[in-house]
Scaffold this motif. Sequence first.
Motif, PDB file in Angstrom:
ATOM      1  N   HIS A  85      80.691  51.418  24.490  1.00 11.73           N
ATOM      2  CA  HIS A  85      81.527  51.808  23.347  1.00 11.73           C
ATOM      3  C   HIS A  85      81.870  53.301  23.407  1.00 11.73           C
ATOM      4  O   HIS A  85      83.024  53.696  23.226  1.00 11.73           O
ATOM      5  CB  HIS A  85      80.779  51.458  22.057  1.00 11.73           C
ATOM      6  CG  HIS A  85      81.356  52.061  20.821  1.00 11.73           C
ATOM      7  ND1 HIS A  85      82.616  51.729  20.361  1.00 11.73           N
ATOM      8  CD2 HIS A  85      80.861  52.993  19.958  1.00 11.73           C
ATOM      9  CE1 HIS A  85      82.863  52.431  19.258  1.00 11.73           C
ATOM     10  NE2 HIS A  85      81.823  53.196  19.000  1.00 11.73           N
ATOM     11  N   HIS A  86      80.854  54.138  23.676  1.00 16.11           N
ATOM     12  CA  HIS A  86      81.125  55.583  23.714  1.00 16.11           C
ATOM     13  C   HIS A  86      81.995  55.951  24.914  1.00 16.11           C
ATOM     14  O   HIS A  86      82.818  56.859  24.826  1.00 16.11           O
ATOM     15  CB  HIS A  86      79.822  56.374  23.710  1.00 16.11           C
ATOM     16  CG  HIS A  86      79.053  56.214  22.429  1.00 16.11           C
ATOM     17  ND1 HIS A  86      79.631  56.434  21.194  1.00 16.11           N
ATOM     18  CD2 HIS A  86      77.781  55.824  22.193  1.00 16.11           C
ATOM     19  CE1 HIS A  86      78.736  56.198  20.246  1.00 16.11           C
ATOM     20  NE2 HIS A  86      77.614  55.820  20.830  1.00 16.11           N
ATOM     21  N   ARG A  87      81.811  55.231  26.013  1.00 17.44           N
ATOM     22  CA  ARG A  87      82.686  55.482  27.171  1.00 17.44           C
ATOM     23  C   ARG A  87      84.143  55.175  26.821  1.00 17.44           C
ATOM     24  O   ARG A  87      85.054  55.914  27.198  1.00 17.44           O
ATOM     25  CB  ARG A  87      82.247  54.629  28.360  1.00 17.44           C
ATOM     26  CG  ARG A  87      81.144  55.284  29.165  1.00 17.44           C
ATOM     27  CD  ARG A  87      81.136  54.757  30.590  1.00 17.44           C
ATOM     28  NE  ARG A  87      80.790  53.369  30.629  1.00 17.44           N
ATOM     29  CZ  ARG A  87      79.681  52.892  31.211  1.00 17.44           C
ATOM     30  NH1 ARG A  87      78.832  53.705  31.794  1.00 17.44           N
ATOM     31  NH2 ARG A  87      79.434  51.603  31.210  1.00 17.44           N
ATOM     32  N   ASP A  88      84.355  54.095  26.105  1.00 14.58           N
ATOM     33  CA  ASP A  88      85.728  53.751  25.677  1.00 14.58           C
ATOM     34  C   ASP A  88      86.288  54.831  24.764  1.00 14.58           C
ATOM     35  O   ASP A  88      87.467  55.203  24.866  1.00 14.58           O
ATOM     36  CB  ASP A  88      85.745  52.412  24.927  1.00 14.58           C
ATOM     37  CG  ASP A  88      85.516  51.233  25.861  1.00 14.58           C
ATOM     38  OD1 ASP A  88      85.571  51.435  27.097  1.00 14.58           O
ATOM     39  OD2 ASP A  88      85.259  50.115  25.353  1.00 14.58           O
ATOM     40  N   ARG A  89      85.450  55.312  23.857  1.00 14.55           N
ATOM     41  CA  ARG A  89      85.909  56.378  22.960  1.00 14.55           C
ATOM     42  C   ARG A  89      86.317  57.614  23.768  1.00 14.55           C
ATOM     43  O   ARG A  89      87.351  58.229  23.502  1.00 14.55           O
ATOM     44  CB  ARG A  89      84.796  56.772  21.975  1.00 14.55           C
ATOM     45  CG  ARG A  89      84.435  55.693  20.957  1.00 14.55           C
ATOM     46  CD  ARG A  89      83.211  56.130  20.153  1.00 14.55           C
ATOM     47  NE  ARG A  89      83.465  57.285  19.306  1.00 14.55           N
ATOM     48  CZ  ARG A  89      82.528  58.172  18.969  1.00 14.55           C
ATOM     49  NH1 ARG A  89      81.271  58.044  19.398  1.00 14.55           N
ATOM     50  NH2 ARG A  89      82.831  59.182  18.184  1.00 14.55           N
TER      51      ARG A  89
END
Length: 315
Positions: A85-89
């Motif tokens: 999720h944080h990588r996508d952000r």
Amino acid sequence: MADRTSAAGGTAAESRETRTAARSVAGRQSRAARPEQVVVADPPPEPDYPRYRVEPGAGVRLADVDPDESEHFGRKKDAAAELAHHRDRIADLQARLYAENRRSLLLVLQAMDTGGKDGTIKHVFRGVNPQGCQVSSFKAPSAEESAHDFLWRYHQRVPSRGMIGIFNRSHYEDVLVVRVKGLVPEEVWRPRYDVINQFEQALSLSGVTVLKFYLHISRDEQKRRLESRLADPDKRWKFSANDLRERRYWDDYMAAFEEAIANTSTDVAPWYVVPADNKWYRNLVIARTIADTLEAMDPRYPAPEEGLDAVTVED
Ligand code: AMP
Ligand code: MG
């Protein structure tokens, strides 16, 4: 270190939105009047307060920070979805930062040998457009670099507008290895804390947001990682006899890191001491901190040209 409160939490987020809106109106006005001052016009983003941040003036005792901590996460796969999720952000916000082309983000990674600087870059930046990132790895300075002031080689690698710059080792080596190995006398390295603070302050005034991570591994974990490099033929290339020599100075390095972090964690360029014995947890904390910081910067796609609805593309 501060308590962990979400960067996007409740009223703080609302008031940040109001301030950001006011700032972008002011920004638009000054952009029109003084286009050459675009980057300097905006103040740095509001600071966020994740758990591992070292507050300015607070200092840190590394012996009191558990390198093996992993919050409520027990295993790598427990944290996998959140990391993704944080990588996508980060990927989404990086695309905006690049398109906006006004500000930049500089990440500083420091650690003992085997601490995980390379692994962090590999795992946190997977999926981010390489065109918008620049990694700079700093080794012992060349003859030409040594002939200049110590900041010279780092300054040249500071990310330009729109870019994310990653320093794999950094200007902090000049108050770490240089101090521990006695490469220059104390009267030369000690004043560098102030010089570094001024340098980072100047960068921030030019639209560069600076985040600094110390990847905190234990001495035992370093031993395990060195042994695994020795044992695995595919990892042997990473082994350096020099790492064994540096390891003997562990306590001196800890003292040098503590003092450097205490003297240079500032509002505009904070240090984060990241538990790093668990690689997957280290990746999660760093990805989360970078994503929160980019979100607070709030980069925006530029406004499109006027009248595009009426535009047709000829055959
Ligand atoms: P590595 O990151 O494992 O490839 O090692 C790079 C080496 O360069 C490390 O031993 C660092 O301590 C050393 N190094 C990096 N910057 C400096 C510097 N400014 N002065 C002296 N040695 C440095
Ligand atoms: Mg090494």
